[in-house]
Design an enzyme around this catalytic site. Sequence first.
Site, PDB file in Angstrom:
ATOM      1  N   GLY A  14      33.751  50.349  39.802  1.00 51.24           N
ATOM      2  CA  GLY A  14      34.694  49.808  40.772  1.00 51.24           C
ATOM      3  C   GLY A  14      34.272  48.421  41.200  1.00 51.24           C
ATOM      4  N   LEU A  15      34.532  48.124  42.475  1.00 48.62           N
ATOM      5  CA  LEU A  15      34.193  46.818  43.036  1.00 48.62           C
ATOM      6  C   LEU A  15      34.830  45.684  42.259  1.00 48.62           C
ATOM      7  CD1 LEU A  15      30.407  47.060  43.947  1.00 48.62           C
ATOM      8  CD2 LEU A  15      32.368  47.229  45.459  1.00 48.62           C
ATOM      9  N   CYS A  16      36.044  45.922  41.768  1.00 47.11           N
ATOM     10  CA  CYS A  16      36.699  44.800  41.105  1.00 47.11           C
ATOM     11  C   CYS A  16      38.144  44.693  41.583  1.00 47.11           C
ATOM     12  CB  CYS A  16      36.602  44.898  39.589  1.00 47.11           C
ATOM     13  SG  CYS A  16      36.854  46.530  38.937  1.00 47.11           S
ATOM     14  N   GLY A  17      38.312  44.765  42.882  1.00 45.44           N
ATOM     15  CA  GLY A  17      39.631  44.535  43.456  1.00 45.44           C
ATOM     16  C   GLY A  17      40.635  45.566  42.998  1.00 45.44           C
ATOM     17  N   PHE A  24      41.939  45.876  40.122  1.00 48.88           N
ATOM     18  CA  PHE A  24      41.995  45.935  38.662  1.00 48.88           C
ATOM     19  C   PHE A  24      42.333  47.332  38.139  1.00 48.88           C
ATOM     20  CE2 PHE A  24      39.771  46.517  34.587  1.00 48.88           C
ATOM     21  CZ  PHE A  24      40.416  45.566  33.846  1.00 48.88           C
TER      22      PHE A  24
END
Lengths: 132, 291
Positions: free
Chosen positions: B89-92, B94
Amino acid sequence: MADMIPFDLVSPERLLLSAEAGMVTLPGAAGYFGVLPGHAPVISTLKPGVIEVTGGSASGARYFVSAGFAEVTAERVTVLAEDAIAVNTVDAATLDRKIADAEEDILQAKGDAARTKAVAALETLKQLRAAL
Amino acid sequence: MPSLVTFRKRIASVKATRKITKANQMVAASKLRRAQEAAEAARPYAEKMGTVITGLASAAKANSGGPKLLAGTGKDDTHLVIVATADRGLCGGFNSNIVRLARQTIESLLREGKAVKILCVGRKGRDQLRRQYGAMILDTVDFMGIKRIGFADAAKIGARVLEMFEAGEFDVCTLVYSRFKSVISQVPTTQRLIPAPVEAAAEDNKGTVYDYEPDEAEILAELLPRNVSVQIFRALLENVAGEFGAKMSAMDSATRNAGEVIDRLTLEYNRTRQAMITKELIEIISGAEAL
């Protein structure tokens, strides 16, 4: 130069070689064939074997391909190979070990499909061994 | 009034967070560059494959319909949807964007009364789809622990899909992934894998007449299965590039946001401190005056 032909060797991951060549020898499905500048347009699948470049900047380069296809036009040769290995980077001892492994795989293979697969893998390796 | 110590603690913790997001952003930036290079390096192969197949396929279609991978099974009952997302995760937005598109695709198929099977590539997609479509998910492939996705990884998925197709487990295969447009823009896209879509061959393509060796049908039969793997590989590479692009911009805005929070907290901290000093002074002065 009129007697040179651009040759591209492409794998799915990257462009392996792009050079002018005097002649390229390819392991076609119906046998080895050499390509000189002005060759008739051909699309051919490749069987396991060695691609050899003669003349030009990459003269003497030899690549082993296990599968792929080649597109030849009068002005250009493009080989799309699933995996291509420069022959001079292969070590005979490791290869022999792999062949032994493959032979074992055939003995252990369960079912016809697995056996056919293992036999094909061994054949590929043997071709490579022969190319050294 | 919150004490000064709690302020100091909060400022320290936000600063630590900012360091993490900043580091994450820089990692994503360097990985992005490598992923982009990989995606670009893979392009010539996929393009060449595409042109050759298009040329062959339009000829084959005109004749007899061609092999199953090209013409389809003649049915349209069972759909396989491959949902390719990232593992982390941690990709907005996406992953959510890809899953949203997948959900729309699945819903519209279900409304038409088709059976749907799902193959998840990447953990995040599975996590989000599991609750709603748990029964339809056949399997999940993830690339945790693999540093760089190689063609062999894609070929494995391709082989699996082909095996299922041969066994008649589905009729149409669609791939959902995110097309890498630029660092700040990734477009969730659906692509049909099986039967292979054939665009009308451009007329100027017909300039060269090739000899085929062995014959056209055989080459086509060999290329089509390989094309499935190539298309999956390309989609995975675009996904990876998109993931890092999205992660970079998400981490960038997180870093900026942390900076703003720190500024605000610092201001408040100073104000509180000043207020306390003033209060003490007033107490001392009024105490002295009373004497």
